[in-house]
Design a protein around this motif. Structure first.
Motif, PDB file in Angstrom:
ATOM      1  N   ALA A 288       8.884  28.416 -30.683  1.00 22.06           N
ATOM      2  CA  ALA A 288       7.581  29.081 -30.750  1.00 22.06           C
ATOM      3  C   ALA A 288       6.430  28.099 -30.519  1.00 22.06           C
ATOM      4  CB  ALA A 288       7.409  29.761 -32.111  1.00 22.06           C
ATOM      5  N   ASP A 289       6.755  26.850 -30.172  1.00 18.68           N
ATOM      6  CA  ASP A 289       5.720  25.890 -29.797  1.00 18.68           C
ATOM      7  C   ASP A 289       5.530  26.005 -28.290  1.00 18.68           C
ATOM      8  OD1 ASP A 289       4.026  23.834 -29.247  1.00 18.68           O
ATOM      9  OD2 ASP A 289       5.237  22.250 -30.161  1.00 18.68           O
ATOM     10  N   LEU A 290       4.585  26.854 -27.899  1.00 17.35           N
ATOM     11  CA  LEU A 290       4.359  27.122 -26.478  1.00 17.35           C
ATOM     12  C   LEU A 290       3.116  26.420 -25.951  1.00 17.35           C
ATOM     13  CD1 LEU A 290       5.141  30.963 -26.549  1.00 17.35           C
ATOM     14  CD2 LEU A 290       6.718  29.054 -26.223  1.00 17.35           C
ATOM     15  N   GLN A 291       2.551  25.512 -26.749  1.00 21.85           N
ATOM     16  CA  GLN A 291       1.330  24.818 -26.355  1.00 21.85           C
ATOM     17  C   GLN A 291       1.621  23.423 -25.791  1.00 21.85           C
ATOM     18  OE1 GLN A 291      -1.577  26.444 -26.594  1.00 21.85           O
ATOM     19  NE2 GLN A 291      -0.575  28.220 -27.516  1.00 21.85           N
ATOM     20  N   ARG A 292       2.361  22.624 -26.558  1.00 24.03           N
ATOM     21  CA  ARG A 292       2.595  21.234 -26.158  1.00 24.03           C
ATOM     22  C   ARG A 292       3.456  21.173 -24.907  1.00 24.03           C
ATOM     23  NH1 ARG A 292       6.597  17.610 -27.738  1.00 24.03           N
ATOM     24  NH2 ARG A 292       7.374  19.105 -29.275  1.00 24.03           N
ATOM     25  N   PRO A 293       3.099  20.325 -23.953  1.00 24.03           N
ATOM     26  CA  PRO A 293       3.901  20.200 -22.729  1.00 24.03           C
ATOM     27  C   PRO A 293       5.352  19.837 -23.034  1.00 24.03           C
ATOM     28  CG  PRO A 293       1.790  19.094 -22.465  1.00 24.03           C
ATOM     29  CD  PRO A 293       1.888  19.502 -23.904  1.00 24.03           C
ATOM     30  N   ASN A 294       6.274  20.604 -22.426  1.00 17.85           N
ATOM     31  CA  ASN A 294       7.719  20.351 -22.533  1.00 17.85           C
ATOM     32  C   ASN A 294       8.263  20.482 -23.958  1.00 17.85           C
ATOM     33  OD1 ASN A 294       8.120  19.780 -19.733  1.00 17.85           O
ATOM     34  ND2 ASN A 294       7.242  17.743 -20.060  1.00 17.85           N
ATOM     35  N   ALA A 295       7.530  21.133 -24.852  1.00 23.28           N
ATOM     36  CA  ALA A 295       8.013  21.309 -26.222  1.00 23.28           C
ATOM     37  C   ALA A 295       9.283  22.169 -26.247  1.00 23.28           C
ATOM     38  CB  ALA A 295       6.931  21.946 -27.090  1.00 23.28           C
ATOM     39  N   VAL A 296       9.322  23.211 -25.405  1.00 17.75           N
ATOM     40  CA  VAL A 296      10.499  24.086 -25.358  1.00 17.75           C
ATOM     41  C   VAL A 296      11.707  23.314 -24.836  1.00 17.75           C
ATOM     42  CG1 VAL A 296      11.490  26.154 -24.313  1.00 17.75           C
ATOM     43  CG2 VAL A 296       9.111  26.166 -25.082  1.00 17.75           C
ATOM     44  N   ASN A 297      11.492  22.504 -23.791  1.00 14.22           N
ATOM     45  CA  ASN A 297      12.589  21.693 -23.246  1.00 14.22           C
ATOM     46  C   ASN A 297      13.109  20.705 -24.279  1.00 14.22           C
ATOM     47  OD1 ASN A 297      12.390  22.973 -20.796  1.00 14.22           O
ATOM     48  ND2 ASN A 297      11.095  21.402 -19.858  1.00 14.22           N
ATOM     49  N   GLN A 298      12.188  20.112 -25.048  1.00 12.00           N
ATOM     50  CA  GLN A 298      12.600  19.150 -26.078  1.00 12.00           C
ATOM     51  C   GLN A 298      13.469  19.837 -27.124  1.00 12.00           C
ATOM     52  OE1 GLN A 298       9.432  17.312 -28.311  1.00 12.00           O
ATOM     53  NE2 GLN A 298      10.847  16.146 -29.608  1.00 12.00           N
ATOM     54  N   LEU A 299      13.071  21.031 -27.551  1.00 13.75           N
ATOM     55  CA  LEU A 299      13.857  21.742 -28.558  1.00 13.75           C
ATOM     56  C   LEU A 299      15.221  22.131 -27.993  1.00 13.75           C
ATOM     57  CD1 LEU A 299      13.797  22.823 -31.451  1.00 13.75           C
ATOM     58  CD2 LEU A 299      13.016  25.023 -30.541  1.00 13.75           C
ATOM     59  N   GLN A 300      15.274  22.457 -26.699  1.00 11.67           N
ATOM     60  CA  GLN A 300      16.557  22.793 -26.083  1.00 11.67           C
ATOM     61  C   GLN A 300      17.497  21.590 -26.087  1.00 11.67           C
ATOM     62  OE1 GLN A 300      15.058  24.209 -22.310  1.00 11.67           O
ATOM     63  NE2 GLN A 300      15.272  26.373 -22.888  1.00 11.67           N
ATOM     64  N   VAL A 301      16.948  20.416 -25.803  1.00 13.23           N
ATOM     65  CA  VAL A 301      17.751  19.188 -25.815  1.00 13.23           C
ATOM     66  C   VAL A 301      18.247  18.894 -27.231  1.00 13.23           C
ATOM     67  CG1 VAL A 301      17.699  16.685 -25.496  1.00 13.23           C
ATOM     68  CG2 VAL A 301      16.631  18.176 -23.803  1.00 13.23           C
ATOM     69  N   VAL A 302      17.340  19.012 -28.208  1.00 16.23           N
ATOM     70  CA  VAL A 302      17.707  18.759 -29.603  1.00 16.23           C
ATOM     71  C   VAL A 302      18.761  19.757 -30.073  1.00 16.23           C
ATOM     72  CG1 VAL A 302      16.846  18.817 -31.986  1.00 16.23           C
ATOM     73  CG2 VAL A 302      15.510  17.658 -30.224  1.00 16.23           C
ATOM     74  N   ALA A 303      18.601  21.020 -29.688  1.00 15.30           N
ATOM     75  CA  ALA A 303      19.572  22.050 -30.083  1.00 15.30           C
ATOM     76  C   ALA A 303      20.948  21.748 -29.500  1.00 15.30           C
ATOM     77  CB  ALA A 303      19.092  23.419 -29.620  1.00 15.30           C
TER      78      ALA A 303
END
Length: 518
Positions: free
Chosen positions: A138-153
């Protein structure tokens, strides 16, 4: 803990001066309280917390409980420890799960505080406890935040719900609401919502966080705060409490080298408990927060309970029983030792584990000099041996040792010293397995056990007419039976990286002799 290192040093030095006094006067107490106040303020602990803390310590230190104590100095240390536990939250508080799944956990905090990494760590820990967590991006503001969470997941082996690409695209409130519904349909029992942060507190951030909270009605709202943030930690915590009203605190980056004392103020100022402490970059570096254990670490009293828990998680009980049996029957080999090394590595950083032993704050230099790669080098040497050589090191002649050295990228001297250290360690382990007191060659005095043996010259004398005078029972028995070696090999643990100074504390010395530098 590196973050509280300076504070720990200052408090330890204050108490060391106090222990030289047999009886404490009001002047002694005032001087001690003054030094504690300075140490806390220098460590960025909030002024209101410092005032309240030192006032309570002074009142109790001047009371009857200290005046009537057999050891007033130790009593003052106990008082400081108890009051420190209180400002850290008093009792440990665990996550509270919903009666009806899924349990919704919302993360809040400033950008860069470590929310996304913590989300992965929490998911991995919950999976280890038998839960089925779902990470919601749900962090849709910071650049590449979604990609980072996908990597961490992916690293944590957790499922992620990320319908929007982020980078300013998408509605975080809708994603959060849909994520909870998705978890309910897919039968995930925990939902972890990673929300957006900002470089500073602003109205837009608070409104978005408040809207997400209203939409999903989370069971826990965890405020993730950087332990190195400084005095601004208190203001940030207050702002989030007013804007989002979090239920618990997560301290991140406790392995940093900043003063970090402001993080100690958060629980006291907000009245919300600290639930987790993030102590490293690995996904496994997440600990439940125990106020009493943290207070003990800060006061350099050690944290043996956490160390034992980590050991229990890493070590296989059945394998440990086999090793104990081999030790008792004198069948412990380099193959067994290699297995023990691998289990030790599962526990994480050796420096971190050694830092949990009491009194390690006084041995910072030895801990800083400790090279954890020594374990890898030792492992490389053993792996370069054949199974027969591991089981019987006595067959290692010159040509075999040269082959092992070349195969492991080490020198023949390293191989020689490893074998010599292993023989010493095996003898020590056998002594412990039989219920005796181990003799650690080259070590300084062991508290309460007398001097553990002398130099190699003394060893050459062998059995004297009047018998050994060693204060170590195992050493004395060995000398009297003529079993003392004539010379002890030099170098670090198992012969690698020689030249380091030998520690003087028994706990660190024993472990370092087995698994790293001496």
């Amino acid at each position: 803990m590196a973050t509280f290192g300076t504070l720990s040093d200052r408090l330890t030095e204050t108490f060391r001066n106090l222990r030289t006094k047999g009886k404490l006067t009001a002047s002694d107490v005032d001087g001690t309280v003054r030094e504690i106040r300075r140490a806390l303020l220098d460590a960025d602990v909030a002024l209101t917390v410092v005032k309240d803390f030192t006032a309570k310590v002074r009142e109790r230190a001047l009371g009857d409980e200290v005046n009537k104590a057999l050891n007033p100095a130790q009593q003052v240390v106990q008082i400081v420890n108890e009051e420190l536990v209180q400002i850290l939250g008093g009792e440990q508080r665990r996550l509270q799960f919903a009666k009806t799944a899924p349990t919704v956990i919302m993360l809040a905090g400033l950008q860069g505080s470590g929310k996304t990494t913590f989300a992965g760590k929490l998911a991995k820990q919950l999976e280890g406890e038998g839960h089925t967590p779902l990470l919601v991006a749900a962090d849709l503001q910071r650049p590449n935040a979604v990609n980072q969470l996908q990597v961490v997941a992916e690293q944590a082996g957790a499922t992620i719900y990320a319908p929007e690409p982020g980078n300013g695209v998408g509605d975080p409130v809708k994603v959060s609401r849909d994520g909870v519904e998705h978890a309910r349909r897919q039968q995930h029992d925990v939902v972890i919502i990673d929300t957006a942060g900002r470089l500073g507190v602003d109205a837009e951030l608070m409104k978005q966080a408040a809207d997400i909270r209203a939409a999903v009605q989370p069971d826990e709202v965890l405020f993730v705060i950087d332990a190195m943030i400084g005095q601004d930690a208190v203001n940030t915590a207050k702002a989030f409490q007013e804007g989002v009203d979090f239920t618990g605190v997560v301290l991140s980056k406790l392995d940093g080298d900043a003063r970090g004392g402001a993080a100690l103020s958060v629980a006291s100022i907000t009245g919300r408990p600290i639930i987790f402490a993030s102590t490293g970059e690995r996904l496994e570096d997440l600990e439940p927060f125990y106020p009493d254990r943290m207070a003990s670490r800060i006061l350099d009293l050690g944290d043996i309970l956490t160390l034992i828990e980590q050991a229990q998680q890493a070590f296989d009980e059945e394998e440990a029983m086999k090793v104990a049996e081999k030790l008792a029957t004198e069948q412990f080999t380099l193959e067994d030792f290699l297995e023990q090394l691998q289990q030790m590595k599962k526990m994480g950083s050796m420096k971190k584990m050694l830092g949990m032993l009491p009194g390690m704050g006084q041995m910072k230099q030895q801990l800083d000099d400790f090279d954890e790669r020594e374990i890898d080098r030792t492992e490389a040497i053993i792996r370069s041996m054949t199974p027969g050589e591991r089981r019987n090191p006595k067959v290692l002649n010159g040509s075999r040792r040269l082959r092992i050295a070349r195969g492991s990228g080490m020198t023949v001297t390293d191989v020689n010293q490893l074998v010599a250290r292993f023989e010493q360690a095996a003898k020590m382990m056998k002594t412990v397995a039989r219920g005796g007191t181990p003799n650690i060659p080259g070590m300084g005095p062991v508290p309460g056990m007398g001097r553990p043996g002398g130099s190699s010259k003394r060893g050459k004398k062998g059995k004297s007419s009047s018998g050994s005078r060693s204060g170590n029972p195992a050493k004395r028995a060995a000398e009297n039976s003529g079993a003392v070696a004539t010379a002890q090999p030099t170098g670090s643990g198992f012969g690698l990286g020689g030249g380091a100074k030998a520690p003087t504390e028994a706990d660190l010395a024993e472990i370092q002799k087995l698994f790293g530098k001496s």
